[in-house]
Design an enzyme around this catalytic site. Sequence first.
Site, PDB file in Angstrom:
ATOM      1  N   SER A 112       1.877   0.992   6.773  1.00 15.51           N
ATOM      2  CA  SER A 112       1.580   1.658   8.034  1.00 15.51           C
ATOM      3  C   SER A 112       2.827   0.384   8.318  1.00 15.51           C
ATOM      4  O   SER A 112       4.104   0.980   9.280  1.00 15.51           O
ATOM      5  CB  SER A 112       0.653   1.420   9.328  1.00 15.51           C
ATOM      6  OG  SER A 112       0.813   0.019   9.562  1.00 15.51           O
ATOM      7  N   HIS A 120      -2.118   7.193   6.320  1.00 16.81           N
ATOM      8  CA  HIS A 120      -0.350   7.025   6.475  1.00 16.81           C
ATOM      9  C   HIS A 120       0.117   8.143   5.418  1.00 16.81           C
ATOM     10  O   HIS A 120       0.726   8.589   5.388  1.00 16.81           O
ATOM     11  CB  HIS A 120       0.173   6.192   6.654  1.00 16.81           C
ATOM     12  CG  HIS A 120       0.214   5.631   7.890  1.00 16.81           C
ATOM     13  ND1 HIS A 120       0.721   5.991   9.498  1.00 16.81           N
ATOM     14  CD2 HIS A 120      -1.047   4.458   8.250  1.00 16.81           C
ATOM     15  CE1 HIS A 120       0.604   4.847   9.813  1.00 16.81           C
ATOM     16  NE2 HIS A 120      -0.009   4.267   9.954  1.00 16.81           N
ATOM     17  N   LYS A 144      -2.993  11.407  12.517  1.00 21.29           N
ATOM     18  CA  LYS A 144      -1.587  11.678  12.161  1.00 21.29           C
ATOM     19  C   LYS A 144      -1.439  12.810  11.689  1.00 21.29           C
ATOM     20  O   LYS A 144      -0.575  13.832  12.412  1.00 21.29           O
ATOM     21  CB  LYS A 144      -1.030  10.217  10.900  1.00 21.29           C
ATOM     22  CG  LYS A 144      -1.941   9.306  11.793  1.00 21.29           C
ATOM     23  CD  LYS A 144      -1.396   7.616  11.282  1.00 21.29           C
ATOM     24  CE  LYS A 144      -1.878   6.512  12.020  1.00 21.29           C
ATOM     25  NZ  LYS A 144      -2.819   6.391  12.869  1.00 21.29           N
TER      26      LYS A 144
HETATM   27  C1  LIG Z   1      -4.104   2.332   8.602  1.00 17.53           C
HETATM   28  C2  LIG Z   1      -4.654   2.728   9.151  1.00 17.53           C
HETATM   29  N1  LIG Z   1      -5.756   2.780   9.716  1.00 17.53           N
HETATM   30  C3  LIG Z   1      -6.173   3.028  10.560  1.00 17.53           C
HETATM   31  C4  LIG Z   1      -5.709   3.403  11.869  1.00 17.53           C
HETATM   32  C5  LIG Z   1      -6.489   3.562  13.229  1.00 17.53           C
HETATM   33  O1  LIG Z   1      -6.088   4.915  13.703  1.00 17.53           O
HETATM   34  P1  LIG Z   1      -6.025   5.755  15.226  1.00 17.53           P
HETATM   35  O2  LIG Z   1      -5.031   5.435  16.033  1.00 17.53           O
HETATM   36  O3  LIG Z   1      -6.197   7.214  14.626  1.00 17.53           O
HETATM   37  O4  LIG Z   1      -7.788   5.601  15.660  1.00 17.53           O
HETATM   38  C6  LIG Z   1      -4.260   3.167  12.105  1.00 17.53           C
HETATM   39  C7  LIG Z   1      -3.968   3.666  13.598  1.00 17.53           C
HETATM   40  O5  LIG Z   1      -2.318   3.734  13.415  1.00 17.53           O
HETATM   41  C8  LIG Z   1      -3.577   2.700  10.710  1.00 17.53           C
HETATM   42  O6  LIG Z   1      -2.024   2.846  10.902  1.00 17.53           O
END
Ligand SMILES: Cc1ncc(COP(=O)(O)O)c(C=O)c1O
Length: 437
Positions: free
Chosen positions: A212, A240, A272
């Site tokens: 990310s 992602h 997402k």
């Molecule tokens: C790689 C990754 N895992 C988990 C999450 C957590 O997800 P959420 O924002 O839907 O709680 C994110 C959030 O951006 C993320 O980028």
Amino acid sequence: MKKNPSEQAATSATAPEHASAGQGAQSILRMRSKLSFERLVEMGAKMGMENPLFLCHDGAAKATTHIDGKEYINFSTYDYLDLNTHPEITAAVNEAALRYGTSAGASRLVGGERPPHRILERAIADFYEVEDAIAYVSGHATNVSTLGFLFGTRDAIFYDGLAHNSLMQGARLSGAERYSYTHNDCDALEKMLREHRAQHRRAVIVTEGLFSMDGNIPDLPRLIRLKKEFDCMLMVDEAHSLGVLGATGRGVREYFGVNPDDVDMWMSTLSKTLCGCGGFIAGRHELVEFLKYGSPGFVFSVGMPPIVAAACAKALELLQREPERVHRIQRISQFFLQYAQGKGLDTGAAQGYAIVPVMVGDSMVAGFLANALFRRGIYVMPITFPAVKEGQARLRFFLSASHTEDLIRRTLDAVAEELPRAQETVDNYRREHQDME
Ligand SMILES: Cc1ncc(COP(=O)(O)O)c(C=O)c1O
């Protein structure tokens, strides 16, 4: 940075309580002042920077967004496939709301389920071609709760150095020995496994399908070989990569053509590509059942609202029905990468899939650059310390299938113009305030 109006209101509303806070609360407030995001906002304000955080948007954030009535080209939404506000999703949500209301009412374990929960979990399992799936109410909680529950003090968690905060929090909660290997460096991981794996009962390797921060992809086939050689589980966070990688958006497994059963836990958020909220683990039925009966973030937390499950299930259906959305995000991301590089901008390790950073280096320069772009109608977030190491600050561009080449050219032309100016502003300030620093 200057406070925006909603923050000012929040500060004045809570001020009397702070003033009368006891010792415990005071020590929390002292700790709070050390939080680096907040410190950075304060330092930026002294230099005349506007706070880019917590802005209130007038409507849904798409390729463009409206803030205070003004239109901005938007690079701060995860709506990779341009599905948010899709009429079929909205209709599915309306129908679910009429039938089930807006809340699951209780934990699914005790309060029961609604058809959208089952439809979504079945659809996710089928999409990944594995036996079963469990949907949690939050993506972050999915990682924290799954790792925290499955692993314990006799176990080991080997995780990529750039793994998301939720993965690290879960690893910490588990009490397992934690080994962080250099980002995407399978040689470093192999060395760690050779040295440490045998000392532990169970072990898991944790990575992301598309990182990310840097927008790059791990060597999944090699990770699978390592997991087999060293008898580990493998968990891949597809937050992602779902909908973004692979010819039909089936993520990093399709990108590499690996067997879905070679990954023990396919994790993704639902916030997402699937434009809802929550997260899931997909894998073997036994593992999913174990989580459903034991994982605290599932057992002791309310079930996902049926309207959200209905939205995500419909988004997953649309993703499969309209693979051209996947092709569009891939095409436009590659265009962004090439155009940025053509302008001499540093895109770090990005491979041109939905996330492309423009590396800036200094956190303050990144903040000023974001400010300048905002004034020119471009909304992109600066990513600064502590989200990344100091010296690696960047603007992070999230792309959407609905971004056009024209929007991207306008944006990157502006970035190339404003970057040296932002650098100059910060250099001048530092020179003038040398004695005070
Ligand atoms: C790689 C990754 N895992 C988990 C999450 C957590 O997800 P959420 O924002 O839907 O709680 C994110 C959030 O951006 C993320 O980028």
